[in-house]
Scaffold this motif. Structure first.
Motif, PDB file in Angstrom:
ATOM      1  N   CYS B 161       0.671  -1.410  -0.083  1.00 49.00           N
ATOM      2  CA  CYS B 161       0.140   0.210   0.129  1.00 49.00           C
ATOM      3  C   CYS B 161       0.778   1.060  -0.005  1.00 49.00           C
ATOM      4  O   CYS B 161       0.596   2.196  -0.686  1.00 49.00           O
ATOM      5  CB  CYS B 161      -0.917   0.029   1.361  1.00 49.00           C
ATOM      6  SG  CYS B 161      -0.234  -0.426   2.885  1.00 49.00           S
ATOM      7  N   ILE B 162       1.814   1.315   0.724  1.00 53.28           N
ATOM      8  CA  ILE B 162       2.890   2.425   1.028  1.00 53.28           C
ATOM      9  C   ILE B 162       3.492   2.532  -0.572  1.00 53.28           C
ATOM     10  O   ILE B 162       3.854   3.731  -0.831  1.00 53.28           O
ATOM     11  CB  ILE B 162       3.955   2.179   1.840  1.00 53.28           C
ATOM     12  CG1 ILE B 162       3.240   2.055   3.212  1.00 53.28           C
ATOM     13  CG2 ILE B 162       5.057   3.296   2.019  1.00 53.28           C
ATOM     14  CD1 ILE B 162       4.152   1.666   4.501  1.00 53.28           C
ATOM     15  N   ALA B 163       3.930   1.397  -1.060  1.00 52.86           N
ATOM     16  CA  ALA B 163       4.494   1.621  -2.530  1.00 52.86           C
ATOM     17  C   ALA B 163       3.798   2.096  -3.480  1.00 52.86           C
ATOM     18  O   ALA B 163       3.898   2.807  -4.459  1.00 52.86           O
ATOM     19  CB  ALA B 163       4.998   0.242  -2.765  1.00 52.86           C
ATOM     20  N   ALA B 164       2.377   1.874  -3.515  1.00 50.88           N
ATOM     21  CA  ALA B 164       1.372   2.355  -4.528  1.00 50.88           C
ATOM     22  C   ALA B 164       1.002   3.841  -4.279  1.00 50.88           C
ATOM     23  O   ALA B 164       0.385   4.396  -4.897  1.00 50.88           O
ATOM     24  CB  ALA B 164       0.186   1.424  -4.319  1.00 50.88           C
ATOM     25  N   CYS B 165       1.136   4.349  -2.813  1.00 51.22           N
ATOM     26  CA  CYS B 165       0.679   5.438  -2.353  1.00 51.22           C
ATOM     27  C   CYS B 165       1.353   6.522  -2.988  1.00 51.22           C
ATOM     28  O   CYS B 165       2.438   6.785  -2.747  1.00 51.22           O
ATOM     29  CB  CYS B 165       0.626   5.734  -0.970  1.00 51.22           C
ATOM     30  SG  CYS B 165       0.121   7.171  -0.219  1.00 51.22           S
ATOM     31  N   PRO B 166       0.524   7.567  -3.702  1.00 53.92           N
ATOM     32  CA  PRO B 166       1.271   8.722  -4.277  1.00 53.92           C
ATOM     33  C   PRO B 166       1.907   9.723  -3.052  1.00 53.92           C
ATOM     34  O   PRO B 166       2.737  10.689  -3.602  1.00 53.92           O
ATOM     35  CB  PRO B 166       0.326   9.323  -5.046  1.00 53.92           C
ATOM     36  CG  PRO B 166      -0.911   8.678  -4.869  1.00 53.92           C
ATOM     37  CD  PRO B 166      -0.666   7.544  -4.086  1.00 53.92           C
ATOM     38  N   THR B 167       0.967  10.036  -2.016  1.00 53.56           N
ATOM     39  CA  THR B 167       1.544  10.936  -1.205  1.00 53.56           C
ATOM     40  C   THR B 167       2.768  10.311  -0.262  1.00 53.56           C
ATOM     41  O   THR B 167       3.773  11.032  -0.185  1.00 53.56           O
ATOM     42  CB  THR B 167       0.474  10.966   0.046  1.00 53.56           C
ATOM     43  OG1 THR B 167      -0.847  11.174  -0.717  1.00 53.56           O
ATOM     44  CG2 THR B 167       0.649  12.079   0.896  1.00 53.56           C
ATOM     45  N   SER B 168       2.870   9.040  -0.090  1.00 49.16           N
ATOM     46  CA  SER B 168       4.084   8.494   0.487  1.00 49.16           C
ATOM     47  C   SER B 168       5.314   8.663  -0.494  1.00 49.16           C
ATOM     48  O   SER B 168       6.393   8.795   0.047  1.00 49.16           O
ATOM     49  CB  SER B 168       4.035   6.886   0.529  1.00 49.16           C
ATOM     50  OG  SER B 168       3.021   6.762   1.625  1.00 49.16           O
ATOM     51  N   GLU B 219      -6.298  -0.536  -3.947  1.00 47.29           N
ATOM     52  CA  GLU B 219      -6.188  -1.477  -5.098  1.00 47.29           C
ATOM     53  C   GLU B 219      -4.979  -2.355  -5.072  1.00 47.29           C
ATOM     54  O   GLU B 219      -5.297  -3.448  -5.530  1.00 47.29           O
ATOM     55  CB  GLU B 219      -5.971  -0.585  -6.398  1.00 47.29           C
ATOM     56  CG  GLU B 219      -6.477  -0.983  -7.485  1.00 47.29           C
ATOM     57  CD  GLU B 219      -6.405  -0.166  -8.835  1.00 47.29           C
ATOM     58  OE1 GLU B 219      -6.920   1.318  -8.512  1.00 47.29           O
ATOM     59  OE2 GLU B 219      -5.747  -0.315  -9.611  1.00 47.29           O
ATOM     60  N   ALA B 220      -4.022  -1.887  -4.451  1.00 46.52           N
ATOM     61  CA  ALA B 220      -2.765  -2.718  -4.340  1.00 46.52           C
ATOM     62  C   ALA B 220      -2.833  -3.749  -3.304  1.00 46.52           C
ATOM     63  O   ALA B 220      -1.803  -4.811  -3.472  1.00 46.52           O
ATOM     64  CB  ALA B 220      -1.488  -1.861  -4.130  1.00 46.52           C
ATOM     65  N   CYS B 221      -3.570  -3.680  -2.226  1.00 43.21           N
ATOM     66  CA  CYS B 221      -3.632  -4.487  -1.110  1.00 43.21           C
ATOM     67  C   CYS B 221      -3.765  -6.126  -1.698  1.00 43.21           C
ATOM     68  O   CYS B 221      -4.948  -6.272  -2.313  1.00 43.21           O
ATOM     69  CB  CYS B 221      -4.645  -4.087   0.013  1.00 43.21           C
ATOM     70  SG  CYS B 221      -4.540  -5.377   1.300  1.00 43.21           S
ATOM     71  N   PRO B 222      -2.911  -6.998  -1.348  1.00 44.60           N
ATOM     72  CA  PRO B 222      -3.045  -8.257  -1.765  1.00 44.60           C
ATOM     73  C   PRO B 222      -4.223  -9.081  -0.830  1.00 44.60           C
ATOM     74  O   PRO B 222      -4.637 -10.401  -1.342  1.00 44.60           O
ATOM     75  CB  PRO B 222      -1.757  -9.030  -1.419  1.00 44.60           C
ATOM     76  CG  PRO B 222      -1.099  -8.206  -0.575  1.00 44.60           C
ATOM     77  CD  PRO B 222      -1.614  -6.663  -0.744  1.00 44.60           C
ATOM     78  N   LYS B 223      -4.202  -8.544   0.256  1.00 47.21           N
ATOM     79  CA  LYS B 223      -5.354  -9.052   1.329  1.00 47.21           C
ATOM     80  C   LYS B 223      -6.834  -8.712   1.063  1.00 47.21           C
ATOM     81  O   LYS B 223      -7.541  -8.936   2.146  1.00 47.21           O
ATOM     82  CB  LYS B 223      -4.826  -9.133   2.630  1.00 47.21           C
ATOM     83  CG  LYS B 223      -3.439  -9.603   2.695  1.00 47.21           C
ATOM     84  CD  LYS B 223      -3.271 -10.998   2.312  1.00 47.21           C
ATOM     85  CE  LYS B 223      -3.922 -12.098   3.272  1.00 47.21           C
ATOM     86  NZ  LYS B 223      -3.710 -13.360   2.787  1.00 47.21           N
TER      87      LYS B 223
END
Lengths: 122, 275
Positions: B161-168, B219-223
């Protein structure tokens, strides 16, 4: 809860700016809008028309409110963008101070003209 | 394609050894794959047969531990949870998760993720310290109370989720969807009394109000966790608290204070003769 109040104020001022700006734009373009309906009115951007509005308390209130809400919304939004630039906490404090000073100066300057005009009429 | 048919896929893997390299570069490996082969199996093949120096994290191989998160064709996935067939391509580009420093090759440094996670106090906080120190019973929780936060307990802290987050990506100090999602998970827990403490943490700069609501995390979360929803619900809670319109509910009671359960109905006698 400082940030929460700021964010809530950001949302409220955003909505108020949208309403006040809509009033402003509609009035400025009223001759065009009413002209489409076949109603002819004097140009709202003429000197006389502007002065007439400047002497009405309600319009003075609308323009000062638009300025105050617009300044808060724009400058707080600008600070939120700066927050994401990874500046140090001390640099951010200095910038926040500058933004507040800028806002206060422009609010004083911006309110001076309509209040002075309104006072001169009375 | 039958399950035994073998196809060759080129793995284009980002390599970086901080002791030797000045910047990351790519290395290509040809990997034989068959139906059902996962990206992780491809990487294990490379490690065992082509280049033992390739570094990547792996543990459970079944999408539970969250170790093997990486960028596969520019999108964050769990390598063990991603089959090569999904990409319909002969080439695959693998990179470490973005928005985190690289330790080596496909191994990102996850300290920030765990520091942010710990900072939101991801545990039950109660006023009764004696009970917290020496628990005597569990706390009562009804199924509908569990439903309030159940999906957020499925977080495996993989960092996708952090890898996908534009704010992060732009704000390095941003708490991130993982930590904010977990802050909500504990605030929504009927057994918890630590809402005020967590609200003070998440309402600071670089936290709940800085989310852009791109919802890329969900969207990215695998769970199937929806951190974007958690952040919105957290905002709602923080705003309600600031405006003093939040309903206060009594924390869950200890199971020992339950009224005595009704005695069980006696088992009817057998109607068929027992042997």
């Amino acid at each position: 809860m400082k940030n929460t109040y700021l964010q809530l104020a950001q949302m409220v001022t955003g909505a108020l700016v949208a309403v006040l700006l809509a009033i402003h734009i509609t009035v400025q373009q009223s001759d065009v809008v009413l002209g489409l309906l076949g109603i002819k009115v004097a140009g709202p951007t003429t000197w006389g028309s502007m002065m007439e509005r400047a002497h009405q308390g309600s319009w003075v209130g609308i323009y000062i409110s638009l300025l105050a809400f617009g300044l808060f919304h724009a400058l707080n939004g600008f600070r939120n963008i700066l927050l994401e630039t990874n500046l140090s906490a001390s640099a951010m404090r200095i910038l926040t101070g500058c933004i507040i000073a800028f806002g206060v100066i422009f609010l004083i300057l911006g309110t001076y003209a309509p209040i002075a005009l309104f006072s001169s009429y009375r | 394609m039958s399950s035994d048919a073998v196809k060759k896929i080129t793995f284009r893997v980002q390599r970086f050894d901080p002791e030797k390299d000045r910047k990351p570069h790519f290395q290509e490996f040809i990997v034989p794959v068959k139906r059902g082969t996962t990206v992780l199996e491809g990487l294990l093949y490379i490690k065992e047969n082509l280049d033992s120096s390739l570094a990547f994290r792996t543990s459970c191989r079944m999408g539970v531990c969250g170790s093997c998160g990486m960028l596969i064709n520019e999108y964050p996935h769990l390598a063990c949870h991603t089959q090569l067939e999904e990409f319909h391509a002969d080439r695959l580009t693998l990179k470490p998760l973005p928005n985190m420093p690289i330790i080596k090759d496909l191994v990102p440094r996850l300290e920030t993720l765990f520091e942010h996670h710990k900072s939101v106090k991801p545990y039950i906080i109660r006023g009764d310290n004696a009970e917290m120190e020496k628990p005597t019973a569990g706390y009562i929780q009804k199924p509908h109370e569990l439903d309030e936060f159940l999906q957020f307990t499925y977080c495996i802290k993989c960092g996708l989720c952090i890898a996908a987050c534009p704010t992060s990506a732009s704000d390095l100090a941003f708490l991130g969807p993982q930590a904010l999602g977990q802050a909500y998970r504990y605030c929504a827990d009927s057994r918890d009394e630590g809402q005020d403490q967590r609200y003070q943490i998440v309402e600071k700069d670089h936290a709940v109000w800085n989310c852009h609501f791109a919802a890329a995390c969900s969207e990215a979360c695998p769970k199937g966790v929806d951190p974007a929803l958690a952040i919105q619900l957290l905002r709602k809670g923080v705003a309600a608290k600031a405006l003093r319109v939040k309903k206060t509910t009594a924390p869950a009671l200890l199971a020992t204070s339950l009224p005595q359960a009704k005695p069980k109905i006696d088992v009817p006698e057998f109607t068929v003769k027992q042997k």
